[in-house]
Design an enzyme around this catalytic site. Structure first.
Site, PDB file in Angstrom:
ATOM      1  N   ASN B 165       0.849  -1.181   0.000  1.00 33.36           N
ATOM      2  CA  ASN B 165       0.000   0.000   0.000  1.00 33.36           C
ATOM      3  C   ASN B 165       0.892   1.240   0.000  1.00 33.36           C
ATOM      4  OD1 ASN B 165      -1.555   2.254   1.473  1.00 33.36           O
ATOM      5  ND2 ASN B 165      -3.153   0.774   1.012  1.00 33.36           N
ATOM      6  N   CYS B 196      -6.146   8.691   2.203  1.00 33.56           N
ATOM      7  CA  CYS B 196      -5.976   8.663   3.652  1.00 33.56           C
ATOM      8  C   CYS B 196      -6.507   9.963   4.250  1.00 33.56           C
ATOM      9  CB  CYS B 196      -4.526   8.475   4.051  1.00 33.56           C
ATOM     10  SG  CYS B 196      -4.332   8.356   5.836  1.00 33.56           S
TER      11      CYS B 196
END
Lengths: 286, 384
Positions: B165, B196
C-alpha cells in the site's frame, strides 16, 4: 502469544467500581511474566469491537489461574463484570515485554498510582519468590480507592498516600519516594502519566542527590547495550509500565505509540508496555 | 529499614468492600433482574466461543475454486482466494504470524508506505466507537527503502502475495515509491492509497477529484508494470466519476472503501479525543456505506472491485460479492478476532459447496440491477 479460551473462576469487586477476576488459562498462567498483558475479547452484543488490554495482575502456574484487575469505565468492562463463573472469554496473550529485574537487585521500590497497582502486582509476587525485599508506594484520590493491603503478600512494606489525606500521607505518592530512593536498587512504576513523568525526573536526578558513582566498567566505553534491550533496561533504575488506547496489541496497527527519546514512536504493545524511564521522551506530550 | 512496617489500610474500608460485594453479586443473579441481561449474556458468549464455528468448518471442500485474478488485463495478480487483509490492520504480515497462518490468506495489503519515513500523529490514535473504531495513525512507517529491506526477503518466501500500500504527498512521491517497488521479488502488487483522511497534505486531495485521481493513477501506471489497485475514499459526493477516471487511467482494480472521516470527544469533554482531532471510521458501522459505494462503482467500471468495510462474518462477504465485488478485504475485525480472515476462506468454500457451486463466481453481482439506472443517480443531491 496465543489465542486461548479463559474460563472465569471467580469475580469480585474489591473496591467501588474495581474488580478482580480469576480465569483458568494454564497457557497464560505458566507463560507470562510481570508486566505483560492480555488482550481480552468482550462480547460484541452491542457493537463493541475492540479487545481490552489488561495487565496480568497475578499468575499462578500451579493452578493455571490468572487474575485481571480493572475499573468499570465503559461498556466493555461493564460487560466483564456481568460474566458468570464457568463462562469463557477469548484472550490473546501474553503480550508485550516484561519488567526486567537485575539479578543483583535486593531492594525493589514499586510505585503504583490507582489502578496502576494492576501493572506491578505480579512483580511483587515474582520478587518475593526470588527473595527480594519489596516496598510498595500506593497513591490514590482518597481512602475509598486504596488497594486493600489484605490482597498483598505479608512480606511487602506498604505505604499509602492519598490526595485528600484520608489515609496515609496527604499528598502525592511521588513525595514518598524520597524516603526510599537511597534504599532501592531498582524502581518500577505504573500509573497516570504525570506521576510517571515526575518519577522519571526524580530517577534522573537520583545519582547526584545520593552522590552515587556510576556503576559499571571502570574505563567506560566498551560495549553499550542498545536502548530498549532487556540488558539496558535491567541497568536502568526506573522502569515504567505505560498504558495507551490499543487496537491490535501485536504491533500491527501502530495505534498505541508513545514518543521515544530517539524520535521514533515506540509501540506500547510491542516495545512496551514496560519501558526504561530514559527511553521515553516525557516532555514530548505524546 | 530493618523492621518491616506495614501501613495497613483501615479495616473498616476492607470490610465495607466485602459487605458491599455480596449484594452486588446477588443483584446479578436475582430474579428481579429481567431476562434481558441473561439473553444478552448468552448472545455475547457465542462469539467468545468462536472455536466451535471453527470446528464445524474444519474440513473445507477442496473442490471449490476460490481463486481470483485481480489484474485480469495483464493476468498478473492471481490469488488463491478472495479474502484479503486490509492495509493498516495487519502490519507487514509478520505481527500476527504466531496466531494466524498467513499463507492461507488470499493476499496481504501491508501498512501504508511512503517515500520518506513518517512518525505519524500524536496519540491517542485509536478509539472505539459504536460498532467501529476511529484511527488516526497518520501513516507512520519507516519509509519504502526500510520496508523493502526488512520485509521483502520474507515476503518472497511466502506463497501469499503481498500488495504494498503506497501513500504520498505528490504525484512525484507516488511515482518514486512505485519505481522502487518495481521488480522487487516478494512484491506482488501495488495499492494506491489516494484517500488517507489522516494526513494534512496529500492523500485525500487525490481521491476527491476525478482529474487528480486519474492523473496520479496514470503516472503510477507509466512507472510500473506491477498490478495496480487504487483505493477509493468514501468522503466524496459522487464516487462514480472518480472510479471511471481511475479505470481509464489504467488501474487493474479498485478497492473500496477507505475510512470515513470522523471525530470523537474526550471523556472530560474539553477537547477532541484523538491527538490529530480527525480520524478514520472503520468497522461494521461503515458497512452500509461501503456496500453503497461498491454497488455504485461495480456498475460503472469493468475492472475488478475489491470491497472493504466492516466485514465481520461470512454474510458480509456474501453481501459484498452480491453487489459486485470480486474479492474482499477484512480490516478492523482482525483486531477482535485475528483468525477471522482464514476462517472466512473456509466458510466461503463450505458455502459454495452447500450451494453446489464449483466456484464462488456465481455469487458475484447477484444483487446488481440489470442495467445501471436512476437509483444510483438519485440521492446525490442531498449527500454531503
Amino acid at each position: 502469544m496465543r489465542l486461548v479460551p479463559a474460563e472465569l473462576v471467580e469475580s469480585r469487586q474489591i473496591l467501588p467500581g474495581q474488580w478482580i477476576q480469576s480465569f483458568h488459562a494454564p497457557a497464560l498462567a505458566s507463560g507470562s511474566r510481570a508486566g505483560q498483558f492480555v488482550h481480552v475479547r468482550t462480547g460484541d452484543y452491542s457493537g463493541l469491537l475492540l479487545r481490552r488490554p489488561l495487565s496480568i495482575n497475578t499468575a499462578d502456574p500451579a493452578t493455571g489461574v490468572i487474575t485481571i484487575h480493572f475499573r468499570t469505565v465503559g461498556r466493555g468492562t461493564d460487560w466483564l463484570t456481568r460474566l458468570r463463573p464457568g463462562e469463557t472469554l477469548d484472550m490473546l496473550g501474553p503480550l508485550g515485554r516484561p519488567f526486567e529485574v537485575d539479578p543483583r537487585s535486593r531492594h525493589l521500590l514499586l510505585v503504583a498510582g490507582g489502578l496502576g497497582i494492576a501493572g506491578v502486582r505480579m512483580l511483587i509476587d515474582e520478587a518475593i519468590r526470588d527473595g527480594r525485599q519489596v516496598v510498595v508506594l500506593f497513591g490514590a484520590a482518597s481512602a475509598r480507592d486504596v488497594y486493600p493491603s489484605s490482597l498483598l503478600p505479608d512480606e511487602v512494606e506498604y505505604a499509602v498516600a492519598t490526595d485528600d489525606g484520608s489515609l496515609g500521607h496527604a499528598g502525592l505518592v511521588t513525595e514518598l519516594v524520597a524516603d526510599y530512593e537511597a534504599w532501592a536498587d531498582q524502581a518500577f512504576a505504573c500509573g497516570p502519566k504525570p506521576m510517571l513523568a515526575a518519577l522519571a525526573t526524580l530517577a534522573a536526578g537520583r545519582r547526584e542527590r545520593l552522590g552515587v558513582a556510576k556503576l559499571g566498567r571502570k574505563r567506560g566505553g566498551g560495549r553499550r547495550d542498545p536502548v530498549g534491550s532487556p540488558a539496558a533496561r535491567r541497568k536502568s533504575f526506573l522502569q515504567v509500565a505505560l498504558e495507551q488506547n490499543m487496537g491490535c496489541a501485536v504491533g500491527a496497527c501502530l495505534g498505541c505509540v508513545v514518543m521515544g527519546v530517539t524520535g521514533q514512536p515506540q509501540r506500547v504493545c510491542r516495545e512496551g508496555p514496560v519501558f526504561a524511564a530514559e527511553e521515553i521522551a516525557w516532555e514530548a506530550g505524546w | 529499614m530493618k523492621a518491616k512496617k506495614r501501613v495497613v489500610t483501615s479495616g473498616a474500608s476492607a470490610s465495607a468492600s466485602r459487605t458491599r460485594r455480596r449484594p452486588t453479586v446477588r443483584r446479578v443473579t436475582s430474579a428481579i433482574v429481567p431476562a434481558r441481561p441473561v439473553a444478552k449474556r448468552e448472545r455475547a458468549a457465542s462469539p467468545a466461543g468462536g472455536s466451535t464455528v471453527e470446528s464445524v468448518v474444519a474440513q473445507p471442500p477442496a473442490s471449490v475454486d476460490l481463486s481470483v485474478d485481480l489484474a485480469p488485463r495483464r493476468g498478473g495478480l492471481r490469488l488463491a482466494n478472495p479474502i484479503l487483509v486490509a492495509s493498516g490492520t495487519f502490519g507487514y504480515g509478520i505481527e500476527y504470524g504466531e496466531v494466524v497462518d498467513v499463507e492461507r490468506l488470499g493476499a496481504i495489503c501491508c501498512k501504508g508506505t511512503t517515500l520518506k519515513p513518517r512518525i505519524g500523529n500524536p496519540p491517542p490514535r485509536v478509539t472505539e466507537t459504536p460498532a467501529g473504531m476511529l484511527n488516526s495513525i497518520g501513516l507512520q512507517n519507516p519509509g519504502i527503502d526500510a520496508v523493502l529491506e526488512k520485509y521483502a526477503p520474507l515476503w518472497q518466501r511466502w506463497s501469499v502475495p503481498v500488495i504494498v500500500n503506497v501513500a504520498g504527498e505528490s504525484i512525484a512521491d507516488y511515482v518514486e515509491v512505485v519505481r522502487r517497488l518495481d521488480g522487487v521479488p516478494g512484491v506482488a502488487g501495488v495499492e494506491l492509497n489516494i484517500s488517507c483522511p489522516n494526513v494534512g497534505k496529500g492523500g485525500l486531495q487525490f481521491a476527491i477529484d476525478a482529474e487528480a485521481a486519474g492523473a496520479v493513477t496514470a503516472a503510477v501506471r507509466r512507472a510500473t508494470g506491477l498490478p495496480l489497485l487504487v483505493k477509493l475514499s468514501p468522503n466524496v459526493a459522487d464516487v462514480r466519476p472518480i472510479a471511471r477516471a481511475i479505470e481509464a487511467a489504467g488501474a487493474d482494480a479498485i478497492s473500496a472503501i477507505n475510512t470515513l472521516s470522523g471525530i470523537a470527544v474526550a471523556r472530560d469533554r474539553t477537547r477532541p479525543l484523538l491527538g490529530n482531532v480527525f480520524g478514520g471510521l472503520s468497522g461494521p458501522a461503515i458497512k452500509p456505506v461501503a456496500l453503497r459505494i461498491v454497488y455504485e462503482v461495480s456498475q460503472v467500471v469493468d475492472i475488478p472491485v475489491v470491497a472493504i468495510g466492516g466485514i465481520v462474518e461470512l454474510g458480509d462477504v456474501l453481501d459484498f460479492l452480491a453487489v459486485g465485488a470480486v474479492a474482499v478485504q477484512v480490516g478492523t475485525a482482525i483486531f477482535a478476532d485475528p483468525t477471522l480472515p482464514v476462517r472466512l476462506v473456509d466458510e466461503l468454500a463450505v458455502e459454495c459447496a452447500r450451494r453446489d457451486l464449483d466456484s464462488y463466481r456465481p455469487l458475484i453481482g447477484t444483487a446488481l440491477p440489470r442495467k445501471p439506472g436512476p437509483p444510483s443517480v438519485k440521492g446525490v443531491e442531498y449527500r454531503p
